[in-house]
Design an enzyme around this catalytic site. Sequence first.
Site, PDB file in Angstrom:
ATOM      1  N   ASP A 269      35.821  52.514  29.134  1.00  0.00           N
ATOM      2  CA  ASP A 269      36.757  51.177  29.968  1.00  0.00           C
ATOM      3  C   ASP A 269      37.530  51.862  28.395  1.00  0.00           C
ATOM      4  O   ASP A 269      37.694  51.817  27.524  1.00  0.00           O
ATOM      5  CB  ASP A 269      35.652  49.414  28.785  1.00  0.00           C
ATOM      6  CG  ASP A 269      36.418  48.769  29.350  1.00  0.00           C
ATOM      7  OD1 ASP A 269      36.202  47.424  30.613  1.00  0.00           O
ATOM      8  OD2 ASP A 269      37.826  48.480  28.752  1.00  0.00           O
TER       9      ASP A 269
ATOM     10  N   ASN B  78      49.682  46.095  31.775  1.00  0.00           N
ATOM     11  CA  ASN B  78      49.949  45.089  32.629  1.00  0.00           C
ATOM     12  C   ASN B  78      51.080  44.281  32.189  1.00  0.00           C
ATOM     13  O   ASN B  78      52.256  44.202  32.512  1.00  0.00           O
ATOM     14  CB  ASN B  78      48.642  44.493  33.279  1.00  0.00           C
ATOM     15  CG  ASN B  78      47.896  44.830  34.330  1.00  0.00           C
ATOM     16  OD1 ASN B  78      48.762  46.311  35.107  1.00  0.00           O
ATOM     17  ND2 ASN B  78      47.005  45.234  33.898  1.00  0.00           N
TER      18      ASN B  78
ATOM     19  N   HIS C  21      52.304  45.951  36.257  1.00  0.00           N
ATOM     20  CA  HIS C  21      51.453  46.443  37.280  1.00  0.00           C
ATOM     21  C   HIS C  21      50.999  47.650  37.218  1.00  0.00           C
ATOM     22  O   HIS C  21      50.389  48.329  37.397  1.00  0.00           O
ATOM     23  CB  HIS C  21      50.932  45.443  38.265  1.00  0.00           C
ATOM     24  CG  HIS C  21      49.342  45.602  38.580  1.00  0.00           C
ATOM     25  ND1 HIS C  21      48.599  44.625  37.886  1.00  0.00           N
ATOM     26  CD2 HIS C  21      49.199  45.831  39.533  1.00  0.00           C
ATOM     27  CE1 HIS C  21      47.133  45.075  38.554  1.00  0.00           C
ATOM     28  NE2 HIS C  21      47.547  45.400  39.766  1.00  0.00           N
TER      29      HIS C  21
ATOM     30  N   ASP D 162      48.907  50.666  37.263  1.00  0.00           N
ATOM     31  CA  ASP D 162      47.979  51.920  38.022  1.00  0.00           C
ATOM     32  C   ASP D 162      47.876  53.311  37.696  1.00  0.00           C
ATOM     33  O   ASP D 162      47.376  54.172  37.970  1.00  0.00           O
ATOM     34  CB  ASP D 162      48.506  51.760  39.411  1.00  0.00           C
ATOM     35  CG  ASP D 162      48.609  50.644  40.172  1.00  0.00           C
ATOM     36  OD1 ASP D 162      47.167  49.653  39.297  1.00  0.00           O
ATOM     37  OD2 ASP D 162      49.127  49.615  40.664  1.00  0.00           O
TER      38      ASP D 162
ATOM     39  N   GLU E 236      39.371  48.464  35.399  1.00  0.00           N
ATOM     40  CA  GLU E 236      39.549  49.263  34.053  1.00  0.00           C
ATOM     41  C   GLU E 236      38.529  50.047  33.361  1.00  0.00           C
ATOM     42  O   GLU E 236      38.355  50.381  32.766  1.00  0.00           O
ATOM     43  CB  GLU E 236      40.747  48.997  33.315  1.00  0.00           C
ATOM     44  CG  GLU E 236      40.496  48.107  33.101  1.00  0.00           C
ATOM     45  CD  GLU E 236      39.848  47.257  31.548  1.00  0.00           C
ATOM     46  OE1 GLU E 236      38.921  47.109  32.236  1.00  0.00           O
ATOM     47  OE2 GLU E 236      39.988  47.882  30.679  1.00  0.00           O
TER      48      GLU E 236
HETATM   49  P1  GH3 Z   1      39.388  45.237  26.361  1.00  0.00           P
HETATM   50  O1  GH3 Z   1      39.266  46.467  24.826  1.00  0.00           O
HETATM   51  O2  GH3 Z   1      38.193  44.059  25.598  1.00  0.00           O
HETATM   52  O3  GH3 Z   1      38.538  46.279  27.542  1.00  0.00           O
HETATM   53  O4  GH3 Z   1      40.271  44.484  26.105  1.00  0.00           O
HETATM   54  P2  GH3 Z   1      41.033  44.797  27.851  1.00  0.00           P
HETATM   55  O5  GH3 Z   1      42.394  43.788  28.478  1.00  0.00           O
HETATM   56  O6  GH3 Z   1      40.926  45.870  28.794  1.00  0.00           O
HETATM   57  O7  GH3 Z   1      39.848  43.945  29.201  1.00  0.00           O
HETATM   58  P3  GH3 Z   1      40.215  42.186  29.503  1.00  0.00           P
HETATM   59  O8  GH3 Z   1      38.519  43.283  30.900  1.00  0.00           O
HETATM   60  O9  GH3 Z   1      40.800  41.348  29.097  1.00  0.00           O
HETATM   61  O10 GH3 Z   1      41.599  43.243  30.718  1.00  0.00           O
HETATM   62  C1  GH3 Z   1      41.516  43.881  32.060  1.00  0.00           C
HETATM   63  C2  GH3 Z   1      42.474  44.068  32.754  1.00  0.00           C
HETATM   64  O11 GH3 Z   1      42.640  45.495  33.794  1.00  0.00           O
HETATM   65  C3  GH3 Z   1      42.691  42.989  33.134  1.00  0.00           C
HETATM   66  C4  GH3 Z   1      43.045  43.648  35.119  1.00  0.00           C
HETATM   67  O12 GH3 Z   1      44.700  43.189  34.646  1.00  0.00           O
HETATM   68  C5  GH3 Z   1      43.686  45.065  34.638  1.00  0.00           C
HETATM   69  N1  GH3 Z   1      42.954  45.873  36.191  1.00  0.00           N
HETATM   70  C6  GH3 Z   1      41.975  45.537  36.288  1.00  0.00           C
HETATM   71  N2  GH3 Z   1      42.223  46.369  37.957  1.00  0.00           N
HETATM   72  C7  GH3 Z   1      43.463  46.794  37.423  1.00  0.00           C
HETATM   73  C8  GH3 Z   1      43.771  47.596  38.784  1.00  0.00           C
HETATM   74  O13 GH3 Z   1      44.283  47.987  39.546  1.00  0.00           O
HETATM   75  N3  GH3 Z   1      45.318  48.121  38.261  1.00  0.00           N
HETATM   76  C9  GH3 Z   1      46.232  47.420  37.271  1.00  0.00           C
HETATM   77  N4  GH3 Z   1      47.208  47.387  36.876  1.00  0.00           N
HETATM   78  N5  GH3 Z   1      45.263  46.648  36.739  1.00  0.00           N
HETATM   79  C10 GH3 Z   1      44.010  45.809  36.189  1.00  0.00           C
HETATM   80 MG    MG Z   2      36.512  45.854  31.525  1.00  0.00          MG
HETATM   81 MG    MG Z   3      39.088  47.337  29.105  1.00  0.00          MG
END
Ligand code: GH3
Ligand code: MG
Ligand code: MG
Length: 257
Positions: free
Chosen positions: A129, A137, A142, A146, A172
Amino acid sequence: MDPRSVLALAAMIGIWFLVAVPGTELTAEGRADLVIVNLVAVCASLAGHGLLELAAIRNHVHVRKIMQLRRRADANMQELARVHRRLEETARTDPLTGARNRLRLAEDLRTARGRMHRLGEGLGVVALDLDRFKQVNDLRGHLAGDSVLKAVVGAIQATIRADEGVYRFGGEEFLILIRVADATELRAACERSRSAVSGLAIEHLGNRPHDVVTASVGGALIRNADLAASDDEWFARADAALYAAKEGGRNRVELAA
Ligand code: GH3
Ligand code: MG
Ligand code: MG
């Protein structure tokens, strides 16, 4: 020699004989009649041959047409098979990152279970992760997020064998399936994935103190004895290790107990 030439030659000889050879009991009229009959027979025979030849030509044209249609049908079948293979591939691939998707994950896990059962092979189920990815983002948009996801998948793929896979598990979060003999091999593989991500050196100022994109990694070693457990139970073990890596400070590897 062409049968028609033979026929014409025979007729010529017959007619010449009738016209030129004297001394038979035929009258001049009788001879003329015979010549006419002979000529009619030759013409009928030639016409018959001509019709036969025409039929043969038509037959040949039909055969060629059939062969042409057959070749076209073969080409269509091949194209159809190609499109089918592409669709099968697309249905199992995450469109953004090119990683395998969860449908493919379920299929590959069935295959892995079979191998484990037959060959006693160990399987590494690795959850990876990205750290503080939401900040990517928030700070850079965003689309930038990506492209980080795409780059991360490419980097992880470079650390595994061609027949092993990276799967997009959630936003992610990625899952990696690798063949490993023991915990030492598993830890080394997890470490390769972790350092491949930080090695990309993608700026991420929201991820102190590294300031580049990093990943936390949790690995679970699955053996024959774990075959009775479900896929979800395997994922839960990798996930617990991932959680420990996050808790332990991120950008690190933990293995399931
Ligand atoms: P942590 O270290 O605890 O994992 O923090 P984090 O910010 O990575 O975790 P969190 O679950 O709070 O956020 C995950 C983010 O991933 C939120 C979302 O906007 C982003 N995300 C998820 N799928 C995609 C995607 O397809 N594209 C983009 N650009 N961002 C994405
Ligand atoms: Mg995550
Ligand atoms: Mg994360």
